[in-house]
Scaffold this motif. Structure first.
Motif, PDB file in Angstrom:
ATOM      1  N   LEU A  22      20.551 -41.669  89.567  1.00  0.00           N
ATOM      2  CA  LEU A  22      20.687 -40.232  89.800  1.00  0.00           C
ATOM      3  C   LEU A  22      21.888 -39.923  90.683  1.00  0.00           C
ATOM      4  O   LEU A  22      22.664 -39.012  90.387  1.00  0.00           O
ATOM      5  CB  LEU A  22      19.397 -39.690  90.437  1.00  0.00           C
ATOM      6  CG  LEU A  22      19.349 -38.190  90.678  1.00  0.00           C
ATOM      7  CD1 LEU A  22      19.388 -37.449  89.348  1.00  0.00           C
ATOM      8  CD2 LEU A  22      18.103 -37.820  91.455  1.00  0.00           C
ATOM      9  N   SER A  23      22.066 -40.683  91.744  1.00  0.00           N
ATOM     10  CA  SER A  23      23.193 -40.444  92.655  1.00  0.00           C
ATOM     11  C   SER A  23      24.529 -40.682  91.958  1.00  0.00           C
ATOM     12  O   SER A  23      25.470 -39.897  92.126  1.00  0.00           O
ATOM     13  CB  SER A  23      23.097 -41.362  93.869  1.00  0.00           C
ATOM     14  OG  SER A  23      21.913 -41.127  94.576  1.00  0.00           O
ATOM     15  N   LEU A  27      27.458 -37.886  91.136  1.00  0.00           N
ATOM     16  CA  LEU A  27      28.831 -38.110  91.582  1.00  0.00           C
ATOM     17  C   LEU A  27      29.795 -38.355  90.419  1.00  0.00           C
ATOM     18  O   LEU A  27      30.987 -38.554  90.631  1.00  0.00           O
ATOM     19  CB  LEU A  27      28.877 -39.294  92.551  1.00  0.00           C
ATOM     20  CG  LEU A  27      28.138 -39.100  93.868  1.00  0.00           C
ATOM     21  CD1 LEU A  27      28.123 -40.389  94.665  1.00  0.00           C
ATOM     22  CD2 LEU A  27      28.785 -37.973  94.671  1.00  0.00           C
ATOM     23  N   ASP A  28      29.282 -38.358  89.201  1.00  0.00           N
ATOM     24  CA  ASP A  28      30.063 -38.563  87.976  1.00  0.00           C
ATOM     25  C   ASP A  28      30.826 -39.892  87.998  1.00  0.00           C
ATOM     26  O   ASP A  28      31.972 -39.975  87.574  1.00  0.00           O
ATOM     27  CB  ASP A  28      31.025 -37.389  87.759  1.00  0.00           C
ATOM     28  CG  ASP A  28      31.500 -37.311  86.320  1.00  0.00           C
ATOM     29  OD1 ASP A  28      30.727 -37.704  85.439  1.00  0.00           O
ATOM     30  OD2 ASP A  28      32.641 -36.864  86.096  1.00  0.00           O
ATOM     31  N   SER A  29      30.176 -40.926  88.505  1.00  0.00           N
ATOM     32  CA  SER A  29      30.790 -42.260  88.527  1.00  0.00           C
ATOM     33  C   SER A  29      29.817 -43.323  88.030  1.00  0.00           C
ATOM     34  O   SER A  29      29.851 -44.461  88.480  1.00  0.00           O
ATOM     35  CB  SER A  29      31.260 -42.586  89.944  1.00  0.00           C
ATOM     36  OG  SER A  29      30.161 -42.597  90.825  1.00  0.00           O
TER      37      SER A  29
END
Length: 92
Positions: A22-23, A27-29
């Motif tokens: 999820l994190s 963060l789109d990474s």
């Protein structure tokens, strides 16, 4: 009692992996390598936080061997990735 502790560690690890996914998505990474590395770090942290200093359980050594094998595999992935990056050559 031992089975309850094993399931607790599995639940904690699944929670760490879910929070990691999820994190990284927020963060789109999100990538497989980064997810694997952070999840492996989470496994090491969960293993150490749930270790009892008074009683040595036999399945704990197998869990540590699994974490060591994962760290070795991740080191191989990092070395291969670095060789790919460095083999490109100098920029013009």
């Amino acid at each position: 009692m031992t089975t309850h502790r094993r399931f607790r560690i599995v639940r904690w690890q699944i929670a760490v992996m879910g929070a990691t996914a999820l994190s990284l998505a927020v963060l789109d990474s999100l990538s497989y390598g980064l997810f694997f590395g952070v999840s492996l770090l989470g496994l090491v942290v969960v293993t150490e936080l749930s270790t009892s200093r008074l009683v040595a359980l036999p399945w704990r050594s197998r869990l540590r061997r699994l974490a060591a094998l994962g760290l070795l595999g991740y080191a191989v992935v990092v070395v291969l990735r670095l060789t790919d990056i460095l083999s490109v050559g100098p920029l013009p």
